[in-house]
Design a protein around this motif. Structure first.
Motif, short mmCIF file in Angstrom:
data_model
loop_
_atom_site.label_atom_id
_atom_site.label_comp_id
_atom_site.label_asym_id
_atom_site.label_seq_id
_atom_site.Cartn_x
_atom_site.Cartn_y
_atom_site.Cartn_z
N ASP A 1 1.48 43.30 -8.76
CA ASP A 1 0.54 42.19 -8.82
C ASP A 1 0.96 41.10 -7.84
OD1 ASP A 1 -1.65 40.73 -9.57
OD2 ASP A 1 -1.09 40.54 -11.68
N PHE A 2 0.00 40.21 -7.54
CA PHE A 2 0.30 39.06 -6.69
C PHE A 2 0.89 37.93 -7.54
CE2 PHE A 2 -2.66 41.24 -3.90
CZ PHE A 2 -2.09 41.04 -2.65
N ASP A 3 1.57 37.02 -6.87
CA ASP A 3 2.15 35.87 -7.55
C ASP A 3 1.04 34.92 -8.00
OD1 ASP A 3 4.61 36.96 -6.90
OD2 ASP A 3 4.85 35.70 -5.10
N TYR B 1 1.38 45.09 3.60
CA TYR B 1 0.47 44.01 3.24
C TYR B 1 -0.40 43.70 4.44
CZ TYR B 1 -1.14 39.27 2.03
OH TYR B 1 -1.91 38.17 1.78
N VAL B 2 -1.69 43.56 4.20
CA VAL B 2 -2.66 43.23 5.25
C VAL B 2 -3.26 41.88 4.93
CG1 VAL B 2 -4.77 43.94 6.44
CG2 VAL B 2 -3.14 45.67 5.65
N ASP B 3 -3.06 40.89 5.80
CA ASP B 3 -3.52 39.52 5.54
C ASP B 3 -4.81 39.20 6.29
OD1 ASP B 3 -2.46 39.47 8.06
OD2 ASP B 3 -1.21 37.70 7.76
N PRO C 1 7.04 38.50 1.57
CA PRO C 1 6.06 38.36 2.64
C PRO C 1 4.61 38.53 2.18
CG PRO C 1 7.89 39.74 3.33
CD PRO C 1 8.03 39.55 1.85
N ALA C 2 4.42 39.22 1.06
CA ALA C 2 3.07 39.46 0.55
C ALA C 2 2.72 38.52 -0.60
CB ALA C 2 2.93 40.90 0.08
N LEU D 1 -2.52 44.23 -0.87
CA LEU D 1 -1.36 45.11 -0.84
C LEU D 1 -1.85 46.53 -0.64
CD1 LEU D 1 0.98 43.89 -3.71
CD2 LEU D 1 1.62 44.12 -1.30
N SER D 2 -1.21 47.25 0.24
CA SER D 2 -1.56 48.64 0.50
C SER D 2 -0.41 49.52 0.03
CB SER D 2 -1.82 48.85 1.99
OG SER D 2 -2.15 50.20 2.25
#
Length: 303
Positions: free
Chosen positions: A232-234, A115-117, A55-56, A206-207
């Motif tokens: 890390d992010f993708d 996760y905060v979008d 989801p993040a 990401l929190s």
């Protein structure tokens, strides 16, 4: 479900049973609780190695010794084991041990992942923030909010100071800091550590909120750099992938992430569950000591 200071959890630690089961044999209640707790822990599915947080649009490259509980298991731990309010935004929980029994250890930290979008958070203000001035304002704001906490039946909270001053790494786009929180209730006080990590990405952040007793700051401080490295992010979703022509820009910067305070109305700071998790860690420590005293009294009576 709301949590009140001292209310028994549905799955409590054995040390707490004597405070809850006033109409049953302490030994039988303790045995029954042991069985329920073991059954609960056996139902968890800690993952190791490379873990996707879909989801993040992020992932974890867990080093040996670390584990991750997915969203469903992490939410069950928070609500059923630690008696926090439900929080469907929780995406998982990072643990420093693959053995779920560590969840019963009040000295062991756990990192709650959400996760905060809200969009790309600009770091243009990072080098100009006066964190001392920010701390003074946060302390005053926290005290001002205590009247509402009392009205809702929750403990008062005092922000004692930075347990770890805010640090922002402009190369990795990761921010971390820690707060020393003091909870006050019925003449009793206890410190709890809230260690916050924010990993900035293309569409949000990401929190990672590590919670532990304040006495474990040294261990948390030693372990969090590894947690940072493992997160890390993708590809395509990282901070450097931001495209100002098409992507959303968040309405706040680095300073707002830190100054969100104890009861802000945006992002994860609005979630009471994290604060109650911190309180729960403190409650376990205090009540376990009280239960130890109760056990001694029972032994004397039965002697």
């Amino acid at each position: 479900m709301t949590y009140r200071f001292g209310a028994p959890a549905r799955l409590v630690l054995p040390a707490l049973v004597l405070l809850c089961a006033t109409h049953a044999s302490p030994i039988r209640a303790e045995d029954a609780d042991d069985a329920r707790t073991e059954q609960f822990l056996a139902s968890l599915h800690p993952a190791t190695g490379d873990v996707a947080i879909a989801p993040a649009h992020a992932h974890l490259a867990l080093k040996p010794g670390y584990a991750f509980l997915g969203a469903q298991d992490a939410q069950r731990v928070l609500t059923q084991l630690w008696d926090n309010p439900p929080d469907k935004d929780v995406l998982g929980m990072i643990l420093p041990d693959a053995d779920p029994h560590g969840l019963l250890d009040p000295k062991q930290w756990a990192v709650v992942v959400t996760y905060v979008d809200d969009g790309y958070v600009s770091d243009a203000d990072a080098s100009s923030i006066d964190y001392d001035d920010m701390l003074s304002k946060m302390k005053a704001s926290t005290l001002d909010e205590n009247a509402e906490r009392r009205k809702q039946g929750y403990p008062e909270i005092e922000l004692a100071g930075w347990a770890e001053p805010p640090h922002y790494d402009a190369s990795s786009h990761k921010l971390y800091w820690a707060r020393d929180l003091v909870f006050h209730h019925d003449g009793h006080s206890g410190h709890s550590l809230n260690y916050d990590i924010r990993v900035l990405g293309r569409e949000g952040y990401l929190s990672l909120n590590a919670v532990a007793p304040i006495g474990e700051l040294a261990q948390v401080r030693a372990d969090m750099p590894e947690v940072l490295d493992m997160t890390d992010f993708d590809a395509g979703q990282r901070y450097t992938d931001y495209d100002s022509r098409t992507d959303k820009l968040a309405a706040y910067g680095i300073g707002a992430l830190v100054a969100g305070g104890i009861a802000a109305k945006a992002g994860l700071f609005a979630k009471l569950g994290v604060l109650l998790l911190a309180m729960k860690k403190f409650v376990i420590v205090v009540f376990a000591a009280i239960a130890g005293l109760f056990r001694k009294l029972f032994r004397r009576r039965n002697a």
